[in-house]
Design a protein around this motif. Sequence first.
Motif, mmCIF file in Angstrom:
data_model
loop_
_atom_site.group_PDB
_atom_site.id
_atom_site.type_symbol
_atom_site.label_atom_id
_atom_site.label_comp_id
_atom_site.label_asym_id
_atom_site.label_seq_id
_atom_site.Cartn_x
_atom_site.Cartn_y
_atom_site.Cartn_z
ATOM 1 N N GLN A 1 -2.485 -24.974 12.056
ATOM 2 C CA GLN A 1 -3.130 -23.999 12.876
ATOM 3 C C GLN A 1 -2.155 -22.635 13.145
ATOM 4 N N PRO A 2 -2.950 -21.591 13.213
ATOM 5 C CA PRO A 2 -2.226 -20.285 13.477
ATOM 6 C C PRO A 2 -0.975 -20.347 14.704
ATOM 7 N N ARG A 3 0.021 -19.919 14.264
ATOM 8 C CA ARG A 3 1.150 -19.985 15.342
ATOM 9 C C ARG A 3 0.762 -18.986 16.506
ATOM 10 N N PRO A 4 0.672 -19.273 17.845
ATOM 11 C CA PRO A 4 0.303 -18.398 18.614
ATOM 12 C C PRO A 4 1.143 -17.085 18.755
ATOM 13 N N GLY A 5 0.436 -15.935 19.020
ATOM 14 C CA GLY A 5 1.370 -14.824 19.178
ATOM 15 C C GLY A 5 2.197 -14.384 18.258
ATOM 16 N N ARG A 6 1.900 -14.653 16.674
ATOM 17 C CA ARG A 6 2.460 -14.312 15.468
ATOM 18 C C ARG A 6 1.561 -13.410 14.708
ATOM 19 N N TYR A 7 1.979 -12.335 14.264
ATOM 20 C CA TYR A 7 1.161 -11.227 13.628
ATOM 21 C C TYR A 7 2.155 -10.690 12.494
ATOM 22 N N VAL A 8 1.355 -10.376 11.208
ATOM 23 C CA VAL A 8 1.858 -9.789 10.191
ATOM 24 C C VAL A 8 1.235 -8.627 9.774
ATOM 25 N N LEU A 9 2.107 -7.399 9.891
ATOM 26 C CA LEU A 9 1.579 -5.838 9.607
ATOM 27 C C LEU A 9 2.038 -5.592 8.263
ATOM 28 N N PHE A 10 1.118 -5.118 7.366
ATOM 29 C CA PHE A 10 1.405 -4.927 5.732
ATOM 30 C C PHE A 10 1.092 -3.225 5.661
ATOM 31 N N ASP A 11 2.221 -2.728 4.829
ATOM 32 C CA ASP A 11 2.072 -1.611 4.289
ATOM 33 C C ASP A 11 0.962 -1.785 3.158
ATOM 34 N N VAL A 12 0.574 -0.909 2.433
ATOM 35 C CA VAL A 12 -0.705 -1.025 1.551
ATOM 36 C C VAL A 12 -0.092 -0.671 0.099
ATOM 37 N N ASP A 13 -0.102 0.495 -0.339
ATOM 38 C CA ASP A 13 0.418 0.887 -1.595
ATOM 39 C C ASP A 13 1.929 0.659 -1.971
ATOM 40 N N GLY A 14 2.173 -0.050 -2.846
ATOM 41 C CA GLY A 14 3.256 -0.832 -3.273
ATOM 42 C C GLY A 14 3.819 -1.929 -2.854
ATOM 43 N N THR A 15 2.901 -2.516 -1.688
ATOM 44 C CA THR A 15 3.305 -3.678 -1.111
ATOM 45 C C THR A 15 2.157 -4.728 -1.406
ATOM 46 N N LEU A 16 0.782 -4.402 -1.162
ATOM 47 C CA LEU A 16 -0.431 -5.225 -1.509
ATOM 48 C C LEU A 16 -1.027 -4.666 -2.717
ATOM 49 N N ILE A 17 -1.000 -3.309 -2.967
ATOM 50 C CA ILE A 17 -1.854 -2.798 -4.087
ATOM 51 C C ILE A 17 -0.852 -1.943 -4.855
ATOM 52 N N ASP A 18 -0.704 -2.089 -6.340
ATOM 53 C CA ASP A 18 0.211 -1.426 -7.247
ATOM 54 C C ASP A 18 -0.654 -0.486 -7.566
ATOM 55 N N ALA A 19 -0.109 0.910 -6.985
ATOM 56 C CA ALA A 19 -0.898 2.234 -7.180
ATOM 57 C C ALA A 19 0.059 3.246 -7.781
ATOM 58 N N VAL A 20 1.174 2.694 -8.425
ATOM 59 C CA VAL A 20 2.171 3.735 -8.848
ATOM 60 C C VAL A 20 1.598 4.551 -9.991
ATOM 61 N N ALA A 21 0.958 4.065 -10.837
ATOM 62 C CA ALA A 21 0.451 4.841 -11.702
ATOM 63 C C ALA A 21 -0.610 5.696 -11.457
ATOM 64 N N ASN A 22 -1.574 5.101 -10.690
ATOM 65 C CA ASN A 22 -2.554 6.117 -9.807
ATOM 66 C C ASN A 22 -1.802 7.336 -9.267
ATOM 67 N N GLN A 23 -0.820 7.161 -8.601
ATOM 68 C CA GLN A 23 -0.347 7.981 -7.832
ATOM 69 C C GLN A 23 0.248 9.109 -8.524
ATOM 70 N N ARG A 24 0.854 8.775 -9.734
ATOM 71 C CA ARG A 24 1.600 9.780 -10.845
ATOM 72 C C ARG A 24 0.378 10.389 -11.375
ATOM 73 N N ARG A 25 -0.772 10.005 -11.626
ATOM 74 C CA ARG A 25 -1.691 10.574 -12.555
ATOM 75 C C ARG A 25 -2.432 11.668 -11.585
ATOM 76 N N VAL A 26 -2.582 11.173 -10.317
ATOM 77 C CA VAL A 26 -3.016 12.151 -9.297
ATOM 78 C C VAL A 26 -2.198 13.263 -9.062
ATOM 79 N N TRP A 27 -0.823 13.144 -9.072
ATOM 80 C CA TRP A 27 -0.196 14.395 -8.939
ATOM 81 C C TRP A 27 0.028 15.072 -10.218
ATOM 82 N N GLU A 28 0.049 14.330 -11.482
ATOM 83 C CA GLU A 28 0.053 15.136 -12.386
ATOM 84 C C GLU A 28 -1.246 16.068 -12.870
ATOM 85 N N MET A 29 -2.418 15.754 -12.272
ATOM 86 C CA MET A 29 -3.787 16.401 -12.505
ATOM 87 C C MET A 29 -3.487 17.671 -11.280
ATOM 88 N N TRP A 30 -2.898 17.133 -10.158
ATOM 89 C CA TRP A 30 -2.537 18.559 -9.230
ATOM 90 C C TRP A 30 -1.856 19.618 -9.662
#
Length: 216
Positions: A7-36
């Motif tokens: 059972q979920p432990r009452p009163g426990r919560y997990v807060l996630f960053d997204v880019d670099g933590t859950l989704i690998d967007a390093v190449a995407n970020q580099r490509r966007v800045w290169e185009m910029w």
Amino acid sequence: MISEFAQPRPGRYVLFDVDGTLIDAVANQRRVWEMWAGRYRLDADEVHRVALRTRPAETFAQVAPDRDPAECLAVLHELEDEDVRSGVYGAFDGASELLGTLPVASWALVTSNYEHRVRGRFARTNLPLPRVIVDAAAVQEGKPSPVPYLLAAEQLGARPEDCLVIEDAPSGVEAGLRAGMTVWGVNTEVPAAGVHRHFGSLREAVPDILAFAFLP
């Protein structure tokens, strides 16, 4: 991993960053800045180097001080939105299992990006979404300010001391620590200053994150 009878432990919560933590967007970020950089005939490597350690407004001020910051930001947003539609994304190993196991009301996303891009990337990688997403538009102060993480806790109805932050970047780690939360680092070789625990990958952290969230 987690028993179907756990059972979920009452009163426990997990807060996630997204880019670099859950989704690998390093190449995407580099490509966007290169185009910029190409739009303004700037050195792409130098622009990307600056962008890695500063927020967009600070990047513009340093690499294109003679340009209108609003125009620079509009161009960057255009390129980022196109990348969400057409870029290739991947979720880090363990992300789908982890988010699919956590109760939807027990976790949140806290990102320096914008919600519509997060939703687009999650759709592309088949990751489930939580009820609470705190994005760049939701706060006036971004990481390393504690405000984004404190807002996420408030929206979840959680006390900061009951929240576990999962981060990859030093600014996010600092934000979680300043918010009075437990902070674990993932996906880096070297631990960020102050993290309570460090894992070389998200996959390595999955059992411990789930143990934090569930009763044995």
